[in-house]
Design an enzyme around this catalytic site. Structure first.
Site, mmCIF file in Angstrom:
data_model
loop_
_atom_site.group_PDB
_atom_site.id
_atom_site.type_symbol
_atom_site.label_atom_id
_atom_site.label_comp_id
_atom_site.label_asym_id
_atom_site.label_seq_id
_atom_site.Cartn_x
_atom_site.Cartn_y
_atom_site.Cartn_z
ATOM 1 C CB CYS A 2 -0.845 -0.082 1.165
ATOM 2 S SG CYS A 2 -1.916 1.741 1.150
ATOM 3 C CD GLU A 103 -2.315 -1.557 -3.875
ATOM 4 O OE1 GLU A 103 -1.289 -1.267 -4.626
ATOM 5 O OE2 GLU A 103 -2.112 -1.797 -2.623
#
Length: 220
Positions: A2, A103
């Site tokens: 992340c 993402e």
């Protein structure tokens, strides 16, 4: 991993979601990047009540002697036994409020498409975090990392990891420093249910951390 997220909830919304006694203003952030200060929730040492603080995103181990790159993520499967995170896992756990994370999907060798992942329910949620006091070198600040886990069915087509999103009912257990059982804590660090999440591609604007505005949330 992340490597970028957003937190657009107001101070009132964060206080309500995390059971904070104090309500203080909070500016929306649409494109939070590593090395930037981020809001976290933890237990206040004197009162034991939940409070809001600010840490640098990128955990620098307390024993670091220079400005080494911080760890923005830690694998939940092994953090408890890794030297850089073991003490924090045992004693310094925190919540990282968020409203979404990004993402990047690999489309071609030089082209990646950013996606925004959110919960279907409105309001802020929490990543599982670990924090560390300031290291010994000059200018060091307290820092934190976000734990990651295996992807669920929503994130898997885009990336092979996702941040650990905690269930609200697990916040107390995660923050409780008296809880030492690795098995009990690791049971919380599971992929969030895919049915409770949404995702859509967003503009490449989010690639540049200099852009921090509502356009980062706009569908591509």
């Amino acid at each position: 991993m992340c490597g970028r997220f957003n937190q657009t909830a107001s101070g009132e919304e964060v206080a309500e979601a995390f059971g904070l006694d104090e309500v203080t203003p909070l500016s929306p952030r649409y494109n939070i990047a590593p090395t930037q200060p981020i809001v976290v929730v933890g237990l206040q040492p004197k009162s034991g009540r939940r409070g809001r603080g600010e840490l640098v995103w990128g955990l620098v181990p307390r024993g670091a002697l220079d400005r080494e790159r911080g760890f923005i993520n830690a694998r939940s499967e092994t953090a408890w036994e890794k030297a850089a995170f073991a003490e924090a896992f045992a004693r310094r756990r925190c919540l990282v409020p968020a409203t979404g994370f990004y993402e990047w999907q690999k489309l071609e060798p030089r082209r990646r498409q950013p996606w925004l992942f959110r919960l279907a329910a409105p309001g802020p949620f929490a990543f599982a975090g670990l924090w560390e006091p300031a290291a010994a070198f000059a200018g060091a600040k307290p820092s934190c990392t976000i734990l990651t886990t295996e992807p669920n069915d929503v994130t898997r087509p885009i990336h092979d990891r996702m941040p650990v999103i905690l269930e609200p009912g697990d916040y107390g257990l995660w923050l409780d420093p008296t809880v030492k059982s690795v098995a009990e804590l690791r049971a919380l660090l599971r992929p969030f249910p895919a049915a409770a999440m949404t995702a859509y591609p967003v503009s490449a604007r989010v690639n540049n951390p200099a852009f921090d505005d509502p356009l980062c949330l706009a569908p591509a």
